[in-house]
Design a protein around this motif. Structure first.
Motif, PDB file in Angstrom:
ATOM      1  N   LEU A   1       0.827  -1.210   0.000  1.00  0.00           N
ATOM      2  CA  LEU A   1       0.000   0.000   0.000  1.00  0.00           C
ATOM      3  C   LEU A   1       0.861   1.259   0.000  1.00  0.00           C
ATOM      4  O   LEU A   1       0.553   2.235  -0.699  1.00  0.00           O
ATOM      5  N   TYR A   2       1.947   1.242   0.759  1.00  0.00           N
ATOM      6  CA  TYR A   2       2.853   2.385   0.801  1.00  0.00           C
ATOM      7  C   TYR A   2       3.483   2.636  -0.567  1.00  0.00           C
ATOM      8  O   TYR A   2       3.543   3.770  -1.041  1.00  0.00           O
ATOM      9  N   LEU A   3       3.925   1.564  -1.222  1.00  0.00           N
ATOM     10  CA  LEU A   3       4.547   1.714  -2.542  1.00  0.00           C
ATOM     11  C   LEU A   3       3.540   2.199  -3.582  1.00  0.00           C
ATOM     12  O   LEU A   3       3.869   3.031  -4.433  1.00  0.00           O
ATOM     13  N   PHE A   4       2.310   1.713  -3.527  1.00  0.00           N
ATOM     14  CA  PHE A   4       1.292   2.185  -4.465  1.00  0.00           C
ATOM     15  C   PHE A   4       0.956   3.645  -4.230  1.00  0.00           C
ATOM     16  O   PHE A   4       0.728   4.401  -5.178  1.00  0.00           O
ATOM     17  N   SER A   5       0.945   4.069  -2.968  1.00  0.00           N
ATOM     18  CA  SER A   5       0.652   5.479  -2.699  1.00  0.00           C
ATOM     19  C   SER A   5       1.788   6.375  -3.191  1.00  0.00           C
ATOM     20  O   SER A   5       1.537   7.455  -3.732  1.00  0.00           O
ATOM     21  N   ILE A   6       3.019   5.935  -3.037  1.00  0.00           N
ATOM     22  CA  ILE A   6       4.162   6.695  -3.554  1.00  0.00           C
ATOM     23  C   ILE A   6       4.086   6.770  -5.080  1.00  0.00           C
ATOM     24  O   ILE A   6       4.334   7.829  -5.671  1.00  0.00           O
ATOM     25  N   ASP A   7       3.733   5.650  -5.713  1.00  0.00           N
ATOM     26  CA  ASP A   7       3.621   5.631  -7.168  1.00  0.00           C
ATOM     27  C   ASP A   7       2.536   6.596  -7.645  1.00  0.00           C
ATOM     28  O   ASP A   7       2.727   7.324  -8.621  1.00  0.00           O
ATOM     29  N   ARG A   8       1.416   6.629  -6.955  1.00  0.00           N
ATOM     30  CA  ARG A   8       0.331   7.540  -7.323  1.00  0.00           C
ATOM     31  C   ARG A   8       0.771   8.993  -7.177  1.00  0.00           C
ATOM     32  O   ARG A   8       0.481   9.833  -8.021  1.00  0.00           O
TER      33      ARG A   8
END
Length: 69
Positions: free
Chosen positions: A53-60
């Motif tokens: 979830l953290y990596l997806f939020s950074i990607d977004r």
């Protein structure tokens, strides 16, 4: 040269598997018999889900910043 180095590294890591002894690991038996293995597995799963979830939020956020420029 990179391929040769990578192949050598893979071959060395493969031979390390055979160097391990055949003694049984008693920690997993102890955790499984007391039911604590499920706690360990669930904590590891929670950590991986949190990281994803953290990596997806950074990607977004990065996509949003890239689109602004």
């Amino acid at each position: 040269m990179k391929k040769l180095t990578f192949l050598l590294l893979l071959l060395l890591s493969y031979t390390g598997v055979f160097a391990q002894s055949n003694l049984g690991v008693t920690m997993d038996d102890t955790l499984q018999s007391s039911g604590k293995i499920y706690v360990v597995v669930s904590i590891i799963a929670i950590i991986f889900v949190g990281l994803a979830l953290y990596l997806f939020s950074i990607d977004r956020r990065l996509k949003k910043i890239e689109n602004e420029k």
